[in-house]
Design a protein around this motif. Sequence first.
Motif, PDB file in Angstrom:
ATOM      1  N   ALA B  24      19.974  31.133  52.670  1.00  0.00           N
ATOM      2  CA  ALA B  24      19.614  30.216  51.583  1.00  0.00           C
ATOM      3  C   ALA B  24      20.872  29.424  51.252  1.00  0.00           C
ATOM      4  O   ALA B  24      21.733  29.902  50.523  1.00  0.00           O
ATOM      5  N   GLY B  25      20.998  28.246  51.847  1.00  0.00           N
ATOM      6  CA  GLY B  25      22.235  27.482  51.696  1.00  0.00           C
ATOM      7  C   GLY B  25      23.355  28.188  52.423  1.00  0.00           C
ATOM      8  O   GLY B  25      23.200  28.579  53.580  1.00  0.00           O
ATOM      9  N   SER B  26      24.472  28.401  51.708  1.00  0.00           N
ATOM     10  CA  SER B  26      25.629  29.049  52.339  1.00  0.00           C
ATOM     11  C   SER B  26      25.530  30.563  52.321  1.00  0.00           C
ATOM     12  O   SER B  26      26.390  31.237  52.872  1.00  0.00           O
ATOM     13  N   PHE B  27      24.549  31.081  51.623  1.00  0.00           N
ATOM     14  CA  PHE B  27      24.483  32.530  51.411  1.00  0.00           C
ATOM     15  C   PHE B  27      23.245  33.121  52.088  1.00  0.00           C
ATOM     16  O   PHE B  27      22.231  32.451  52.234  1.00  0.00           O
ATOM     17  N   SER B  28      23.369  34.376  52.481  1.00  0.00           N
ATOM     18  CA  SER B  28      22.223  35.025  53.104  1.00  0.00           C
ATOM     19  C   SER B  28      21.584  35.992  52.110  1.00  0.00           C
ATOM     20  O   SER B  28      22.277  36.603  51.286  1.00  0.00           O
ATOM     21  N   VAL B  29      20.276  36.088  52.213  1.00  0.00           N
ATOM     22  CA  VAL B  29      19.501  36.882  51.256  1.00  0.00           C
ATOM     23  C   VAL B  29      18.599  37.837  52.031  1.00  0.00           C
ATOM     24  O   VAL B  29      18.009  37.461  53.047  1.00  0.00           O
ATOM     25  N   LYS B  30      18.523  39.052  51.540  1.00  0.00           N
ATOM     26  CA  LYS B  30      17.523  39.990  52.053  1.00  0.00           C
ATOM     27  C   LYS B  30      16.540  40.207  50.917  1.00  0.00           C
ATOM     28  O   LYS B  30      16.920  40.702  49.849  1.00  0.00           O
ATOM     29  N   LEU B  31      15.318  39.807  51.164  1.00  0.00           N
ATOM     30  CA  LEU B  31      14.324  39.807  50.085  1.00  0.00           C
ATOM     31  C   LEU B  31      13.236  40.836  50.350  1.00  0.00           C
ATOM     32  O   LEU B  31      12.674  40.905  51.443  1.00  0.00           O
ATOM     33  N   PHE B  32      12.935  41.605  49.313  1.00  0.00           N
ATOM     34  CA  PHE B  32      11.796  42.524  49.330  1.00  0.00           C
ATOM     35  C   PHE B  32      10.789  42.015  48.299  1.00  0.00           C
ATOM     36  O   PHE B  32      11.168  41.655  47.182  1.00  0.00           O
ATOM     37  N   SER B  33       9.509  42.015  48.677  1.00  0.00           N
ATOM     38  CA  SER B  33       8.515  41.561  47.701  1.00  0.00           C
ATOM     39  C   SER B  33       7.112  42.049  48.057  1.00  0.00           C
ATOM     40  O   SER B  33       6.764  42.169  49.238  1.00  0.00           O
ATOM     41  N   PHE B  58      23.221  38.953  49.444  1.00  0.00           N
ATOM     42  CA  PHE B  58      22.450  39.449  48.295  1.00  0.00           C
ATOM     43  C   PHE B  58      21.178  40.152  48.773  1.00  0.00           C
ATOM     44  O   PHE B  58      20.487  39.641  49.654  1.00  0.00           O
ATOM     45  N   THR B  59      20.897  41.292  48.177  1.00  0.00           N
ATOM     46  CA  THR B  59      19.617  41.965  48.434  1.00  0.00           C
ATOM     47  C   THR B  59      18.825  41.898  47.137  1.00  0.00           C
ATOM     48  O   THR B  59      19.240  42.465  46.120  1.00  0.00           O
ATOM     49  N   VAL B  60      17.726  41.167  47.171  1.00  0.00           N
ATOM     50  CA  VAL B  60      16.977  40.946  45.931  1.00  0.00           C
ATOM     51  C   VAL B  60      15.528  41.435  46.080  1.00  0.00           C
ATOM     52  O   VAL B  60      14.983  41.486  47.187  1.00  0.00           O
ATOM     53  N   HIS B  61      14.959  41.768  44.945  1.00  0.00           N
ATOM     54  CA  HIS B  61      13.564  42.216  44.905  1.00  0.00           C
ATOM     55  C   HIS B  61      12.778  41.289  43.980  1.00  0.00           C
ATOM     56  O   HIS B  61      13.266  40.922  42.908  1.00  0.00           O
ATOM     57  N   LEU B  62      11.605  40.937  44.407  1.00  0.00           N
ATOM     58  CA  LEU B  62      10.715  40.099  43.602  1.00  0.00           C
ATOM     59  C   LEU B  62       9.358  40.785  43.628  1.00  0.00           C
ATOM     60  O   LEU B  62       8.605  40.670  44.602  1.00  0.00           O
ATOM     61  N   ASN B  63       9.083  41.534  42.585  1.00  0.00           N
ATOM     62  CA  ASN B  63       7.891  42.384  42.617  1.00  0.00           C
ATOM     63  C   ASN B  63       7.101  42.321  41.322  1.00  0.00           C
ATOM     64  O   ASN B  63       7.659  42.030  40.255  1.00  0.00           O
ATOM     65  N   THR B  64       5.814  42.657  41.440  1.00  0.00           N
ATOM     66  CA  THR B  64       5.016  42.837  40.234  1.00  0.00           C
ATOM     67  C   THR B  64       5.356  44.205  39.666  1.00  0.00           C
ATOM     68  O   THR B  64       5.608  45.144  40.427  1.00  0.00           O
ATOM     69  N   PRO B  65       5.389  44.324  38.336  1.00  0.00           N
ATOM     70  CA  PRO B  65       5.705  45.626  37.751  1.00  0.00           C
ATOM     71  C   PRO B  65       4.577  46.628  38.024  1.00  0.00           C
ATOM     72  O   PRO B  65       3.469  46.237  38.362  1.00  0.00           O
ATOM     73  N   PHE B  66       4.907  47.891  37.861  1.00  0.00           N
ATOM     74  CA  PHE B  66       3.869  48.918  38.020  1.00  0.00           C
ATOM     75  C   PHE B  66       2.976  48.946  36.783  1.00  0.00           C
ATOM     76  O   PHE B  66       3.275  48.338  35.769  1.00  0.00           O
ATOM     77  N   GLY B  67       1.910  49.694  36.881  1.00  0.00           N
ATOM     78  CA  GLY B  67       1.051  49.887  35.724  1.00  0.00           C
ATOM     79  C   GLY B  67      -0.027  48.832  35.620  1.00  0.00           C
ATOM     80  O   GLY B  67      -0.272  48.040  36.540  1.00  0.00           O
ATOM     81  N   PHE B  78      12.411  39.638  38.859  1.00  0.00           N
ATOM     82  CA  PHE B  78      13.472  39.385  39.844  1.00  0.00           C
ATOM     83  C   PHE B  78      14.558  40.410  39.598  1.00  0.00           C
ATOM     84  O   PHE B  78      14.973  40.610  38.463  1.00  0.00           O
ATOM     85  N   SER B  79      15.045  41.040  40.656  1.00  0.00           N
ATOM     86  CA  SER B  79      16.164  41.969  40.444  1.00  0.00           C
ATOM     87  C   SER B  79      17.168  41.917  41.597  1.00  0.00           C
ATOM     88  O   SER B  79      16.802  41.665  42.749  1.00  0.00           O
ATOM     89  N   CYS B 105      22.389  34.462  41.253  1.00  0.00           N
ATOM     90  CA  CYS B 105      23.225  35.289  42.152  1.00  0.00           C
ATOM     91  C   CYS B 105      24.498  34.530  42.520  1.00  0.00           C
ATOM     92  O   CYS B 105      25.610  35.072  42.459  1.00  0.00           O
ATOM     93  N   VAL B 106      24.332  33.274  42.911  1.00  0.00           N
ATOM     94  CA  VAL B 106      25.475  32.479  43.370  1.00  0.00           C
ATOM     95  C   VAL B 106      26.452  32.221  42.231  1.00  0.00           C
ATOM     96  O   VAL B 106      27.669  32.413  42.371  1.00  0.00           O
ATOM     97  N   THR B 107      25.939  31.797  41.080  1.00  0.00           N
ATOM     98  CA  THR B 107      26.843  31.407  39.988  1.00  0.00           C
ATOM     99  C   THR B 107      27.546  32.607  39.343  1.00  0.00           C
ATOM    100  O   THR B 107      28.594  32.445  38.742  1.00  0.00           O
ATOM    101  N   ASN B 108      26.970  33.781  39.482  1.00  0.00           N
ATOM    102  CA  ASN B 108      27.563  34.954  38.838  1.00  0.00           C
ATOM    103  C   ASN B 108      28.413  35.813  39.757  1.00  0.00           C
ATOM    104  O   ASN B 108      29.034  36.772  39.288  1.00  0.00           O
ATOM    105  N   HIS B 109      28.428  35.482  41.047  1.00  0.00           N
ATOM    106  CA  HIS B 109      29.125  36.375  41.972  1.00  0.00           C
ATOM    107  C   HIS B 109      30.070  35.663  42.927  1.00  0.00           C
ATOM    108  O   HIS B 109      30.509  36.270  43.901  1.00  0.00           O
ATOM    109  N   ASN B 110      30.360  34.402  42.685  1.00  0.00           N
ATOM    110  CA  ASN B 110      31.223  33.676  43.630  1.00  0.00           C
ATOM    111  C   ASN B 110      32.344  32.965  42.897  1.00  0.00           C
ATOM    112  O   ASN B 110      32.360  31.749  42.793  1.00  0.00           O
ATOM    113  N   HIS B 111      33.284  33.750  42.415  1.00  0.00           N
ATOM    114  CA  HIS B 111      34.342  33.162  41.605  1.00  0.00           C
ATOM    115  C   HIS B 111      35.547  32.724  42.433  1.00  0.00           C
ATOM    116  O   HIS B 111      36.593  32.398  41.884  1.00  0.00           O
ATOM    117  N   GLU B 112      35.403  32.700  43.744  1.00  0.00           N
ATOM    118  CA  GLU B 112      36.430  32.051  44.567  1.00  0.00           C
ATOM    119  C   GLU B 112      36.126  30.569  44.681  1.00  0.00           C
ATOM    120  O   GLU B 112      36.865  29.819  45.320  1.00  0.00           O
TER     121      GLU B 112
END
Lengths: 86, 301
Positions: B24-33, B58-67, B78-79, B105-112
């Motif tokens: 996704a752009g310059s970054f790679s994502v592993k998505l579970f959903s 980044f490994t991210v999850h995009l899921n419906t909640p349980f219940g 999103f997590s 993810c990008v704005t909070n984890h790339n302070h270089e």
Amino acid sequence: MVIQPCLDREVARYDCFPEIVLFDLVTKQTILLPEWEAAIYSYLLEQQQVNFDALISFFNIAVDELEFFEQHIEMLKQLKLIELSE
Amino acid sequence: MIVQDFSPKDITALLKTTGFKFKAGSFSVKLFSNIEGLAKGIATLYAHAEVPATACDFTVHLNTPFGLRRFFRPQVNFSLNGIEPFTPLPVSQALPLLEWGMNWCVTNHNHELLIIHAAVVEKNGTALILPGSPGSGKSTLCAALVELGGWRLLSDELTMVDLQTGCIQPNPRPVSLKNQSIDLAKSFVDKARFSPVVHDTVKGSVAHFTPQKNSIESASKTAQPKLIVYPKYIPNTENSLEQVSKGQSFIQMAENSFNYNVLGIEGFKALAKLHDNVECFSFQYDGNLEYAINTMDSLVR
């Protein structure tokens, strides 16, 4: 009255004529000094200490501009970039 | 391999099991959903994106909640590494939430990098930065420049300045459009490149379209910033281009940055270096995109 830059202030300077942008290393604030403030502050950094009369003479301030000029100095004082002493 | 090599059915299967990796752009994502239909959106928006074989940023999850919430007005979470930075949204907003989440993810984890809320495009080696508040027409102008004006998309949302070199690191992700700008963009961008319009989000109606293939393939090619233009779309106004002082621009860019305060003096130095090499303008335009493109072109001639 004598005017001098605050000695306890740490600032990083960036000149972009006619302005100066400062980064205050103490408060971590970025400050933009517009034309007049930038000119006064630059001059004070060069001179370190200036008598008020010498300052208005250097900037060629007319009597009817004095109040306006003092407001610029007051702004620098409020930003804690300069200090005044008798 | 690229995302286009996978069918939506393949992507769905991976999303539900081992995760689906993509660039996704310059970054790679592993998505579970477990969201039905998400795969089709990914297949559209990331068609030309690489599917990396290595570990992802980044490994991210995009899921419906349980219940019961899975059945009654279903929502989506999103997590990232167990952190849920957003409140759950209606499941219909899964794709926009993925885009917003990846921005987070990008704005909070790339302070270089100094990251500024601005579009950025490149032509003839000149990077043009377009900061703008919501409604300023930033994304519409960016879309017109890359689709009609021959500019290369570096990013429509996040301008990333390398702290050492001062160059712009591209992050060509889908272009985000809101409300009236969606139909406008559809008049000059192939509709097949668009995700479905999602209504009633916090930003109104939103849609994304995938960048051109050449932008994605040139994602590692940095660009030298030489122009900052603050666009302002005002209907029925007189078009104007006016120089902005570097000091004013410096302050605005600092305010528009996501991590200037985190970086401290390093961020200040990066903005100072950036302003050494750029000219700054404000550009007020009435929505005439041809005029806007010609004006931006005139700045790089």
